[in-house]
Design an enzyme around this catalytic site. Sequence first.
Site, PDB file in Angstrom:
ATOM      1  N   CYS A 161     -20.939 -19.660  22.033  1.00  0.00           N
ATOM      2  CA  CYS A 161     -22.387 -19.790  22.201  1.00  0.00           C
ATOM      3  C   CYS A 161     -22.909 -20.953  21.343  1.00  0.00           C
ATOM      4  O   CYS A 161     -22.557 -21.053  20.160  1.00  0.00           O
ATOM      5  CB  CYS A 161     -23.076 -18.491  21.788  1.00  0.00           C
ATOM      6  SG  CYS A 161     -24.870 -18.639  21.864  1.00  0.00           S
ATOM      7  N   GLU A 216     -16.768 -13.492  15.215  1.00  0.00           N
ATOM      8  CA  GLU A 216     -17.692 -14.583  14.905  1.00  0.00           C
ATOM      9  C   GLU A 216     -17.598 -14.969  13.429  1.00  0.00           C
ATOM     10  O   GLU A 216     -17.607 -16.162  13.083  1.00  0.00           O
ATOM     11  CB  GLU A 216     -19.130 -14.187  15.248  1.00  0.00           C
ATOM     12  CG  GLU A 216     -20.103 -15.319  14.986  1.00  0.00           C
ATOM     13  CD  GLU A 216     -21.569 -14.910  15.100  1.00  0.00           C
ATOM     14  OE1 GLU A 216     -21.896 -14.101  15.985  1.00  0.00           O
ATOM     15  OE2 GLU A 216     -22.370 -15.400  14.286  1.00  0.00           O
TER      16      GLU A 216
HETATM   17  S1  SF4 Z   1     -26.207 -12.766  20.987  1.00  0.00           S
HETATM   18 FE1  SF4 Z   1     -24.546 -14.191  20.530  1.00  0.00          FE
HETATM   19  S2  SF4 Z   1     -24.042 -15.090  22.516  1.00  0.00           S
HETATM   20 FE2  SF4 Z   1     -26.086 -14.179  22.704  1.00  0.00          FE
HETATM   21  S3  SF4 Z   1     -27.532 -15.884  22.252  1.00  0.00           S
HETATM   22 FE3  SF4 Z   1     -27.146 -14.703  20.379  1.00  0.00          FE
HETATM   23  S4  SF4 Z   1     -25.516 -15.869  19.377  1.00  0.00           S
HETATM   24 FE4  SF4 Z   1     -25.509 -16.470  21.504  1.00  0.00          FE
END
Ligand code: SF4
Length: 339
Positions: free
Chosen positions: A102, A132
């Site tokens: 992301c 993460e």
């Molecule tokens: S929950 Fe994780 S994947 Fe979804 S926008 Fe937030 S950081 Fe990105």
Amino acid sequence: MTSPTGKRVLLAAPRGYCAGVDRAVIAVEKALEHYGAPVYVRKEIVHNKYVVESLSDKGAVFVEETDEVPEGARVVFSAHGVSPAVHEAAAQRNLQTIDATCPLVTKVHKEAVRFAADDYDILLIGHEGHEEVEGTAGEAPDHVQIVNSPDDAANVTVRDPEKVVWISQTTLSVDETMETVDRLRERFPTLQNPPSDDICYATQNRQVAVKKLAPECELVIVVGSANSSNSVRLVEVALGAGADASYRIDRAQEMDESWLDGVTTVGVTSGASVPEILVNDVLAYLAERGYGEVQEVRTATEDLMFSLPKELRADLKAAGNAPARPRRENRTSLSVEPV
Ligand code: SF4
């Protein structure tokens, strides 16, 4: 129409898919369409059982590490991000990578790199062992310490108390994170903040929505998998905001009839990796038991979209198959009254 029994559902909005999950799931689907199966995926592309099983059925092969991927094959990195060591391991096996990290996780990686270059001690607030956190910490292993909880703040040691910064996992409880920061700041008064919020918009929006409806609910159901950090946080937030009880379930079949004993108002929400079909199943289950009145409690509107990973985009474009990518509908198919 109001139910004669007064039974009702308050349905949180926003809920479900965020832009980063949407992008990662579509990346695997497009890769399967374009390159054909199998497409390897390191770790669960997003933390949701249903999504992983659906993609497996279409030909995605989920592995834990790159050494399980055949030399030269194609592998997608999950939305949670990977450390530079994983990129290197993939390069050594000549893997063709598609990085579905992301962009909001990548932003935190960049912060870690930048503060490490300036020789800061970096306090990464997050859950040890979460993918993460492993990925972000791996950007600057010599500078990063993981702080798991407010209590953990007491265990931190730094080289220079004047040169300390905190950053965080994107899917934490906002309130608990600020408590950790306060405790850290008691110890290190000049503790520096990250340049912008690390807890992402989707995590924050889902917590705000559940906070709003929870005080009116005897029960809050959170749809999401056990390893989904933001889903687990939603249960904590619901309880903290006044719900009498809150349970996380993967799917409607896990509902327990006894949870509804004496309940008039049920709150429903879902984590950022949850497709709406699973929420609809829960709403159908509740409707069959008299909770057919659904009122939406909306606290924000989301329209963020991320473009597909650049490697995939380039291949799709070269094949004359530029991706038009509407965001997935995230609305319930049942009749919903806004409140
Ligand atoms: S929950 Fe994780 S994947 Fe979804 S926008 Fe937030 S950081 Fe990105």
